[in-house]
Design an enzyme around this catalytic site. Sequence first.
Site, short mmCIF file in Angstrom:
data_model
loop_
_atom_site.label_atom_id
_atom_site.label_comp_id
_atom_site.label_asym_id
_atom_site.label_seq_id
_atom_site.Cartn_x
_atom_site.Cartn_y
_atom_site.Cartn_z
N HIS A 1 -4.24 44.28 118.24
CA HIS A 1 -3.15 43.44 117.72
C HIS A 1 -3.62 42.75 116.44
CE1 HIS A 1 -4.84 39.50 119.02
NE2 HIS A 1 -5.27 40.13 120.09
N ASP B 1 -1.90 39.94 115.16
CA ASP B 1 -1.55 38.53 115.12
C ASP B 1 -2.73 37.69 115.59
OD1 ASP B 1 -0.88 39.74 117.76
OD2 ASP B 1 -0.40 37.68 118.31
N ASP C 1 -11.07 37.95 117.48
CA ASP C 1 -9.89 38.26 118.29
C ASP C 1 -8.69 38.53 117.39
OD1 ASP C 1 -8.04 38.52 120.32
OD2 ASP C 1 -7.94 36.39 120.76
N GLU D 1 0.86 39.73 120.27
CA GLU D 1 0.11 39.82 121.53
C GLU D 1 -0.17 38.43 122.07
OE1 GLU D 1 -3.55 39.88 124.07
OE2 GLU D 1 -3.20 38.85 122.18
N GLU D 2 -0.44 37.49 121.16
CA GLU D 2 -0.80 36.14 121.58
C GLU D 2 0.38 35.37 122.16
OE1 GLU D 2 -3.73 35.33 121.82
OE2 GLU D 2 -4.96 36.27 120.27
N GLU E 1 -10.23 44.51 122.43
CA GLU E 1 -10.44 43.07 122.60
C GLU E 1 -11.94 42.79 122.78
OE1 GLU E 1 -8.39 40.61 122.39
OE2 GLU E 1 -6.35 41.32 122.87
N HIS F 1 -9.92 31.76 119.69
CA HIS F 1 -9.03 30.61 119.76
C HIS F 1 -9.77 29.30 119.52
CE1 HIS F 1 -5.98 32.97 122.48
NE2 HIS F 1 -6.48 33.72 121.50
#
Length: 378
Positions: free
Chosen positions: A79, A81, A111, A143-144, A171, A351
């Site tokens: 992903h 995003d 990520d 995805e997030e 991931e 994150h």
Amino acid sequence: MSPATLMPATLTPADLLARLVGFPTVVGQPNGALIEDVARYLRAHGAEVTVLAGPEGDRSNLFASFGPKDVPGIVLSGHVDVVPATEPEWRADPFVLRREGDRLIGRGACDMKGFVAAVLAAAPAMGRMALRAPLHIALSYDEEAGCKGVPHLLDALPALCAPPEGAIIGEPTGLVPVLAHKGKAALRLSAKGRSGHSSRPDLGQNAIQRLVPVLARICAQAEALTRGPQDARFAPPYSSVQIGTICGGQAVNIIPDFAEAQIEARAIAGVSPKAILQEVLVDLPEGVSLDWLSEYPALALAPEAPLARLAETLTGRAAQGAVSFGTEAGLFQQAGIAAIVCGPGDIARAHKPEEYLTLSELEGTCAMLSSLIDRQAV
């Protein structure tokens, strides 16, 4: 590196990562500039590229193929995003990749734009070599936000290629193949009431108090799940449910006319996260409504599956039983495509401010992909 100019045809993996990080593709926001740039780059190396606009109108998935599309191949999935980067602990612009020693620091570096950068770095070799079986690249959005973009890509896949042999979702796992992860469902409960002075509760309707019985059932369910079905591969080894956010009311002396709570369930393989929540959401009180926010299934790949053996061969690492975070892999498996999670970096860095991927992790991913290309070659 500014993404304003066109992506050159040949870049190092670190250059490509800098390029990707430079596009601030925060979840829920447009990603067209990144997708267009990547599409142009892949086409320059001989890929057949399809850009798949999502129903939102300002976000797209991308699917690209090298080699014959009429035979089963391997999908390399990531992903593009990222979560927001508003934390004050960032020491520099989070959307400008910077290097400190072996660390490549920027939002999304771990990520999971690092994996995507390694895949793009392998594109020239994919285009040069005669492949007996194809290699596909799948890039998704949002995805997030609960894997909202990739279902649209999976719906289109039968028209784009033969049923894939498998999918590697990159991931961050330290390049250790992961066989299983939990599934997740999330929802929002909204309660409407009638405002008024708190001295006359008989003349109003308290929205917060309307939510309380439902929230109490959710708390009881959370406790009951600790004694429910267990799977020792996960930490914790049981399914879980939690109230993640709650808001409502204006002041202590005003009857609140609105209240909202967001709840999620995470389920071990074989358990439906949505069903966990549905068990306690029957007979909602008057004035309380429910909206499902997201849902994706658990992943469960057998240790003896050909894709598991392939991933172990490519990485030189034994497969890990499970992780508790979720990915798009469960959706690939639900669509009938064997899937495994394997990518560079550590999920513990995701994150967070100063998110990073090491140069050696990036290079290790490139080596894994080089082995995969050799395996697909004539």
